[in-house]
Design a protein around this motif. Structure first.
Motif, PDB file in Angstrom:
ATOM      1  N   VAL A 128     -73.916 -49.892  20.053  1.00 35.63           N
ATOM      2  CA  VAL A 128     -75.209 -49.892  20.747  1.00 35.63           C
ATOM      3  C   VAL A 128     -76.184 -50.814  20.014  1.00 35.63           C
ATOM      4  N   LEU A 161     -78.059 -46.453  31.368  1.00 31.98           N
ATOM      5  CA  LEU A 161     -78.879 -45.459  30.686  1.00 31.98           C
ATOM      6  C   LEU A 161     -80.318 -45.945  30.646  1.00 31.98           C
ATOM      7  N   ARG A 185     -69.763 -38.841  28.382  1.00 34.32           N
ATOM      8  CA  ARG A 185     -69.629 -39.070  29.824  1.00 34.32           C
ATOM      9  C   ARG A 185     -68.279 -39.707  30.151  1.00 34.32           C
ATOM     10  N   SER A 186     -67.867 -40.674  29.354  1.00 33.44           N
ATOM     11  CA  SER A 186     -66.596 -41.358  29.613  1.00 33.44           C
ATOM     12  C   SER A 186     -65.419 -40.392  29.509  1.00 33.44           C
ATOM     13  N   ARG A 243     -69.356 -51.611  24.974  1.00 32.49           N
ATOM     14  CA  ARG A 243     -68.098 -51.396  25.697  1.00 32.49           C
ATOM     15  C   ARG A 243     -66.982 -51.073  24.714  1.00 32.49           C
ATOM     16  N   ALA A 303     -77.825 -42.445  22.876  1.00 27.35           N
ATOM     17  CA  ALA A 303     -77.089 -43.291  23.822  1.00 27.35           C
ATOM     18  C   ALA A 303     -75.597 -43.293  23.510  1.00 27.35           C
ATOM     19  N   TRP A 331     -72.656 -41.935  26.013  1.00 26.94           N
ATOM     20  CA  TRP A 331     -71.587 -42.862  26.412  1.00 26.94           C
ATOM     21  C   TRP A 331     -70.215 -42.233  26.165  1.00 26.94           C
ATOM     22  N   LYS A 332     -70.022 -41.710  24.975  1.00 25.76           N
ATOM     23  CA  LYS A 332     -68.745 -41.095  24.626  1.00 25.76           C
ATOM     24  C   LYS A 332     -68.478 -39.862  25.482  1.00 25.76           C
ATOM     25  N   SER A 360     -64.718 -48.676  29.160  1.00 26.71           N
ATOM     26  CA  SER A 360     -65.957 -48.037  29.594  1.00 26.71           C
ATOM     27  C   SER A 360     -67.140 -48.862  29.082  1.00 26.71           C
ATOM     28  N   THR A 361     -68.077 -49.168  29.993  1.00 23.41           N
ATOM     29  CA  THR A 361     -69.236 -49.980  29.628  1.00 23.41           C
ATOM     30  C   THR A 361     -70.516 -49.214  29.909  1.00 23.41           C
ATOM     31  N   MET A 362     -71.391 -49.173  28.937  1.00 21.12           N
ATOM     32  CA  MET A 362     -72.721 -48.582  29.107  1.00 21.12           C
ATOM     33  C   MET A 362     -73.754 -49.696  29.087  1.00 21.12           C
ATOM     34  N   THR A 384     -68.731 -48.254  34.782  1.00 23.49           N
ATOM     35  CA  THR A 384     -70.012 -48.537  34.128  1.00 23.49           C
ATOM     36  C   THR A 384     -71.075 -47.542  34.558  1.00 23.49           C
TER      37      THR A 384
END
Length: 438
Positions: free
Chosen positions: A340, A374, A279-280, A322, A272, A276-277, A291-293, A371
């Motif tokens: 996470v 996942l 994709r942002s 975030r 995860a 997150w890293k 950026s928020t997951m 946002t």
């Protein structure tokens, strides 16, 4: 869909008269008034398609005696007309049988969602339903399709406000058992009063996982899952599948645990954080943007009292992580794994109650700005179900909607994972590079 031919469409109702009752929907449920679609694939069975349909229909009639709420309809609450509740009125579930000229081999990797999968729910959509009030629509649609090669596809389209993925897994297990002529695995309990807001509400935490509702959030109009990112950034997107081998996952864990910076981490946490890293950064978000997951966490055993065995509602609360895009670019990966972990750890009983109370006051929706969500689909274990016509060989979502990323099991069963998401081609190349980078 020209390749699909409808054999018949029926409405299945509970085979026995059920109690007329209404069921309260929690604030968690009401944030999920949207239809979800998934499909399961099976090798050619040792029976005719008409026999398979007969077993299917029979099992569903028995199933909806206990799942009478799935055979009901949404109605305005008698206590508060601004809310919805379930009327267990026995109106029934729409079930279609169909055939297609498509062969299973033509679909390629069954794990990856693709446009061709839409044929397996093609008989479950009505013209103009986008403008229909949600109170007029069945809560569940099912389609059993025979492919040209004899294989079967079973697709579902259900209103997510009725139950979450954990409850859907139990529903599917019960359905499979009944097709085999056996007893249900677990008796469903749709009572969600344990997730009712406090009176008066007590909001004791900032809830970055939610955004306040807008005037366009019409509770009574059928809608798909709300997108959580700007649509303009997702033009010309394609669905992509990236495979992470068991060894690659092991290497990611080893890297973040080096020098004792973290005591431990799970597969989900490390994957995860990496998604997150990657994709942002790949989406070229501005460095100062946050950026928020979001990631759904099962809180059945976290609340006091715990949810009962067989809880058939929504008990997945969004955990979140975030950080600014600048942080995501500059800090080491273990920092984001820790975020996470913190997102999961903060979900105790008090936080869950505060979250439900925040929704009571603000009538919010999952966070929308910069946002994505996942979804750990691989944890559901849907492929373990054995129907009378055979064991499911693959279960996946029909389409990947913008703002969603799915973690899916690999078909080989070797301990790896597949990441399924939508991004423009140029962003996808960068995402892939970052996912494979040490």
């Amino acid at each position: 869909m020209e390749k699909v031919k409808l054999v018949e469409k029926v409405v299945i109702v509970p085979e026995k008269l059920t109690e007329k009752r209404r069921i309260f929907l929690s604030n968690i449920d009401l944030g999920l008034v949207a239809y979800q679609e998934s499909v399961s694939f099976f090798d050619p069975p040792q029976m005719s398609f008409s026999q398979a349909c007969k077993y299917f229909y029979c099992a569903l009639g028995r199933l909806f005696v206990d799942y009478d709420f799935f055979a009901g309809r949404l109605v305005p609450s008698m206590e508060d007309s601004r809310r919805l509740e379930i009327d267990c009125n026995g109106a029934g579930v729409v079930v279609a049988a169909a055939t297609t000229e498509t062969e299973l081999r033509q679909l390629g990797n069954l794990t990856a969602s693709k446009p061709e999968f839409k044929q397996f729910v093609a008989c479950l959509h009505e013209k103009g339903e986008e403008q229909m009030e949600i109170t007029h629509m069945p809560l569940l649609f099912l389609q059993l399709t025979q492919l040209k090669c004899g294989s079967l596809a079973m697709a579902s389209r259900y209103n997510h406000c009725i139950m979450d993925g954990v409850a859907i897994h139990e529903f599917a297990s019960n359905m499979a058992a009944l097709t085999r002529g056996e007893e249900m695995v677990v008796v469903p309990n749709p009572d969600r009063m344990i997730f009712k807001a406090r009176n008066p509400p007590e909001i004791n935490h900032p809830h970055y996982e939610y955004s306040k509702a807008t005037e366009t959030d019409d509770l009574y109009t059928a809608r798909c899952h709300d997108t959580t990112i700007e649509q303009s950034s997702l033009q010309h997107c394609h669905t992509h599948l990236i495979h992470l081998s068991r060894q690659r996952i092991a290497n990611l864990k080893k890297a973040v645990l080096r020098k004792g910076r973290l005591k431990n981490c799970t597969t989900f946490q490390v994957v995860a954080a990496k998604i997150w890293k990657a994709r942002s950064i790949a989406m070229e978000m501005h460095d100062e943007k946050t950026s928020t997951m979001l990631f759904p966490v099962n809180v059945r055993k976290m609340v006091v009292p715990q949810a009962p065995v067989g809880f058939a509602g929504n008990a997945l609360i969004n955990g979140f992580a975030r950080a600014s895009v600048r942080e995501l670019k500059e800090e080491e990966d273990y920092v984001f794994v820790k975020k996470v972990q913190e997102g999961i750890e903060r979900l105790d009983d008090e936080y869950v109650r505060s979250s439900i109370d925040w929704l009571e006051v603000n009538k919010g929706v999952p966070c929308r700005e910069n946002t994505f969500s996942l979804v750990a689909w691989w944890r559901l274990g849907l492929e373990q179900n054995e129907f009378v016509w055979g064991r499911s060989k693959c279960d996946t979502t029909v389409v990947i909607k913008p703002g969603l990323v799915f973690l899916l099991p690999e078909q080989k069963g070797e301990g790896g994972l597949n990441i399924c998401l939508e991004l423009p081609e140029n962003q996808m190349e960068e995402f892939h590079r970052l996912m494979m980078e040490d």
